[in-house]
Design a protein around this motif. Sequence first.
Motif, PDB file in Angstrom:
ATOM      1  N   GLY A 172       3.520   2.579  -1.461  1.00 38.44           N
ATOM      2  CA  GLY A 172       4.739   2.182  -2.225  1.00 38.44           C
ATOM      3  C   GLY A 172       4.677   0.727  -2.937  1.00 38.44           C
ATOM      4  N   LYS A 173       3.199   0.214  -2.876  1.00 36.61           N
ATOM      5  CA  LYS A 173       2.999  -1.242  -3.209  1.00 36.61           C
ATOM      6  C   LYS A 173       2.518  -1.377  -4.704  1.00 36.61           C
ATOM      7  CE  LYS A 173       3.899  -3.033   0.969  1.00 36.61           C
ATOM      8  NZ  LYS A 173       4.151  -1.349   1.831  1.00 36.61           N
ATOM      9  N   ALA A 174       2.024   0.107  -5.127  1.00 28.29           N
ATOM     10  CA  ALA A 174       1.011  -0.290  -6.249  1.00 28.29           C
ATOM     11  C   ALA A 174       2.043  -0.404  -7.560  1.00 28.29           C
ATOM     12  CB  ALA A 174       0.546   1.199  -6.728  1.00 28.29           C
ATOM     13  N   ALA A 175       3.544   0.195  -7.496  1.00 31.15           N
ATOM     14  CA  ALA A 175       4.258  -0.165  -8.698  1.00 31.15           C
ATOM     15  C   ALA A 175       4.496  -1.584  -8.983  1.00 31.15           C
ATOM     16  CB  ALA A 175       5.468   0.489  -8.355  1.00 31.15           C
ATOM     17  N   GLN A 176       4.838  -2.252  -7.981  1.00 33.63           N
ATOM     18  CA  GLN A 176       5.071  -3.863  -8.156  1.00 33.63           C
ATOM     19  C   GLN A 176       3.667  -4.505  -8.557  1.00 33.63           C
ATOM     20  OE1 GLN A 176       6.754  -5.833  -4.906  1.00 33.63           O
ATOM     21  NE2 GLN A 176       6.689  -8.003  -6.032  1.00 33.63           N
ATOM     22  N   LEU A 177       2.511  -4.266  -7.841  1.00 32.23           N
ATOM     23  CA  LEU A 177       1.509  -4.736  -8.314  1.00 32.23           C
ATOM     24  C   LEU A 177       0.892  -4.350  -9.781  1.00 32.23           C
ATOM     25  CD1 LEU A 177      -0.821  -4.932  -5.220  1.00 32.23           C
ATOM     26  CD2 LEU A 177      -0.152  -6.986  -6.497  1.00 32.23           C
ATOM     27  N   GLU A 207      -3.291  -8.598  13.672  1.00 38.53           N
ATOM     28  CA  GLU A 207      -3.676  -9.764  12.781  1.00 38.53           C
ATOM     29  C   GLU A 207      -3.473  -9.801  11.393  1.00 38.53           C
ATOM     30  OE1 GLU A 207      -4.924 -12.528  14.165  1.00 38.53           O
ATOM     31  OE2 GLU A 207      -4.601 -11.700  16.554  1.00 38.53           O
ATOM     32  N   PRO A 208      -3.243 -11.081  10.656  1.00 32.78           N
ATOM     33  CA  PRO A 208      -2.962 -10.795   9.251  1.00 32.78           C
ATOM     34  C   PRO A 208      -4.370 -10.210   8.796  1.00 32.78           C
ATOM     35  CG  PRO A 208      -2.305 -12.814   9.997  1.00 32.78           C
ATOM     36  CD  PRO A 208      -2.739 -12.209  11.321  1.00 32.78           C
ATOM     37  N   MET A 209      -4.054  -9.459   7.543  1.00 32.44           N
ATOM     38  CA  MET A 209      -5.118  -8.799   6.814  1.00 32.44           C
ATOM     39  C   MET A 209      -5.017  -8.976   5.238  1.00 32.44           C
ATOM     40  SD  MET A 209      -5.873  -5.303   9.209  1.00 32.44           S
ATOM     41  CE  MET A 209      -7.169  -4.760   8.131  1.00 32.44           C
ATOM     42  N   VAL A 210      -6.269  -8.634   4.645  1.00 34.81           N
ATOM     43  CA  VAL A 210      -6.329  -8.701   3.288  1.00 34.81           C
ATOM     44  C   VAL A 210      -6.767  -7.131   2.968  1.00 34.81           C
ATOM     45  CG1 VAL A 210      -7.082  -9.674   1.081  1.00 34.81           C
ATOM     46  CG2 VAL A 210      -6.507 -10.972   3.066  1.00 34.81           C
ATOM     47  N   SER A 211      -6.168  -6.491   2.072  1.00 34.26           N
ATOM     48  CA  SER A 211      -6.616  -5.281   1.484  1.00 34.26           C
ATOM     49  C   SER A 211      -7.574  -5.445   0.314  1.00 34.26           C
ATOM     50  CB  SER A 211      -5.352  -4.304   0.747  1.00 34.26           C
ATOM     51  OG  SER A 211      -5.133  -5.066  -0.279  1.00 34.26           O
ATOM     52  N   PRO A 212      -8.442  -4.211   0.408  1.00 36.95           N
ATOM     53  CA  PRO A 212      -9.379  -4.090  -0.814  1.00 36.95           C
ATOM     54  C   PRO A 212      -8.681  -4.334  -2.197  1.00 36.95           C
ATOM     55  CG  PRO A 212      -9.880  -2.416   0.797  1.00 36.95           C
ATOM     56  CD  PRO A 212      -8.152  -2.872   1.025  1.00 36.95           C
ATOM     57  N   ILE A 213      -9.158  -4.731  -3.106  1.00 34.02           N
ATOM     58  CA  ILE A 213      -8.787  -4.733  -4.566  1.00 34.02           C
ATOM     59  C   ILE A 213      -8.388  -3.092  -4.963  1.00 34.02           C
ATOM     60  CG2 ILE A 213      -9.136  -5.519  -6.939  1.00 34.02           C
ATOM     61  CD1 ILE A 213     -10.504  -7.722  -5.874  1.00 34.02           C
ATOM     62  N   PHE A 214      -7.540  -2.979  -5.622  1.00 39.70           N
ATOM     63  CA  PHE A 214      -7.378  -1.512  -6.295  1.00 39.70           C
ATOM     64  C   PHE A 214      -6.426  -1.755  -7.551  1.00 39.70           C
ATOM     65  CE2 PHE A 214      -3.497  -2.423  -3.781  1.00 39.70           C
ATOM     66  CZ  PHE A 214      -2.616  -1.814  -4.191  1.00 39.70           C
ATOM     67  N   ASP A 215      -6.716  -0.789  -8.501  1.00 40.82           N
ATOM     68  CA  ASP A 215      -6.131  -0.908  -9.780  1.00 40.82           C
ATOM     69  C   ASP A 215      -4.939  -0.292  -9.673  1.00 40.82           C
ATOM     70  OD1 ASP A 215      -5.467  -0.995 -12.398  1.00 40.82           O
ATOM     71  OD2 ASP A 215      -7.132   0.106 -13.259  1.00 40.82           O
ATOM     72  N   ALA A 216      -3.898  -0.938  -9.462  1.00 40.92           N
ATOM     73  CA  ALA A 216      -2.371  -0.453  -9.732  1.00 40.92           C
ATOM     74  C   ALA A 216      -1.860   0.011 -10.819  1.00 40.92           C
ATOM     75  CB  ALA A 216      -1.504  -1.486  -8.815  1.00 40.92           C
ATOM     76  N   ARG A 217      -2.514  -0.462 -12.079  1.00 44.11           N
ATOM     77  CA  ARG A 217      -1.773  -0.204 -13.247  1.00 44.11           C
ATOM     78  C   ARG A 217      -1.580   1.404 -13.512  1.00 44.11           C
ATOM     79  NH1 ARG A 217      -5.934  -3.188 -16.848  1.00 44.11           N
ATOM     80  NH2 ARG A 217      -7.335  -2.350 -15.466  1.00 44.11           N
ATOM     81  N   ARG A 218      -2.750   2.084 -13.017  1.00 43.83           N
ATOM     82  CA  ARG A 218      -2.635   3.640 -13.285  1.00 43.83           C
ATOM     83  C   ARG A 218      -1.537   4.213 -12.964  1.00 43.83           C
ATOM     84  NH1 ARG A 218      -4.693   6.873  -9.135  1.00 43.83           N
ATOM     85  NH2 ARG A 218      -5.120   5.917  -7.369  1.00 43.83           N
ATOM     86  N   VAL A 219      -0.797   3.574 -11.821  1.00 48.03           N
ATOM     87  CA  VAL A 219       0.478   4.171 -11.129  1.00 48.03           C
ATOM     88  C   VAL A 219       1.595   4.027 -12.332  1.00 48.03           C
ATOM     89  CG1 VAL A 219       2.197   4.104  -9.421  1.00 48.03           C
ATOM     90  CG2 VAL A 219      -0.112   3.832  -8.791  1.00 48.03           C
ATOM     91  N   MET A 220       1.471   2.910 -12.890  1.00 44.91           N
ATOM     92  CA  MET A 220       2.651   2.716 -14.078  1.00 44.91           C
ATOM     93  C   MET A 220       2.291   3.102 -15.158  1.00 44.91           C
ATOM     94  SD  MET A 220       4.605   0.728 -12.288  1.00 44.91           S
ATOM     95  CE  MET A 220       5.651   0.229 -13.665  1.00 44.91           C
ATOM     96  N   LEU A 221       1.141   3.296 -15.689  1.00 48.64           N
ATOM     97  CA  LEU A 221       0.547   3.858 -17.172  1.00 48.64           C
ATOM     98  C   LEU A 221       0.241   5.377 -17.050  1.00 48.64           C
ATOM     99  CD1 LEU A 221      -1.321   0.759 -18.352  1.00 48.64           C
ATOM    100  CD2 LEU A 221       1.104   1.261 -18.562  1.00 48.64           C
ATOM    101  N   GLY A 222      -0.172   5.818 -15.862  1.00 48.60           N
ATOM    102  CA  GLY A 222      -0.690   7.222 -15.781  1.00 48.60           C
ATOM    103  C   GLY A 222      -1.933   7.308 -16.054  1.00 48.60           C
ATOM    104  N   THR A 223      -2.768   8.594 -16.382  1.00 48.27           N
ATOM    105  CA  THR A 223      -3.928   8.774 -16.467  1.00 48.27           C
ATOM    106  C   THR A 223      -3.884   9.914 -17.618  1.00 48.27           C
ATOM    107  OG1 THR A 223      -4.073  10.771 -14.851  1.00 48.27           O
ATOM    108  CG2 THR A 223      -4.660   8.310 -14.205  1.00 48.27           C
TER     109      THR A 223
END
Length: 266
Positions: A172-177, A207-223
């Motif tokens: 559920g995080k990709a839409a905002q990012l 412990e606090p963590m940092v996720s890998p980088i991922f392209d979230a635009r495709r969730v908004m723009l589609g493929t």
Amino acid sequence: MSTITVRASSWGSLFDCAHAWEGTHILGRRKPSGLRAVLGTAVHASTAANDQAHLDGNPLSPDDTAGVMVDTLRHPEQDVDYTSDKLTVDEAERIGLSLHARYCIDIAPQFEFVAVEMKLTPFEIDCGNGSFIRLTGSMDRARVAHVENGIAIPDIKTGSRIIQNGEVNLKGKAAQLGTYQMLYEHTTGEATVGGQIIALPTAGKAEPMVSPIFDARRVMLGTEDQRGLIEYAAEMFRTGLFPPNPQSILCSPKYCARWGTCMFHE
């Protein structure tokens, strides 16, 4: 002709229960925040103060900016329901101070930030039939950072379930990012390589963590093969139909301001 303003941070709730989203963001019905939500706001404020000080060339110690967390927690700007969470203000303060220190000492030095909660230029999307979506706002709680192959958008998330099974929960995080990526590119003309989540758990022993980088635009723009969320949202705004989701985990009087008049949860 109608234009509906949508903040990046609300996209997830639009697709969780559009009926509840309409009640909050179009009809203006609001629920008081829970204490855990205020804790998240407080931690975001103090970590932003830390990062902005470094950007300004005047780095401060974690102790110097911890007061921002305490002040925001104990003097919230929004209405708060202090009975909705099993948490006292003193307990929230202890959690917040610990997260603030861990972020400043362990997480922030990993990044080369270039902006903190950057103001973004609004972007309008034509939905047809005289309806428009205006994407607007600032990068609430998010940063802009240089990474090896370009610009990324790290976003701080707090919560008791932000880390699950030893990994950052990205559900559920990709839409905002993705919206932040689009608006950053619209504002600056500079491409982004993706977003990532800085996860600060407010419960448990993770412990606090940092996720890998991922392209979230495709969730908004589609493929080429799948529609993006913007196309689905455009249909809602064009028709004025915001469907309910009675199986949403947020379908309860605690979270939904429309609960008292909604028949779909029965």
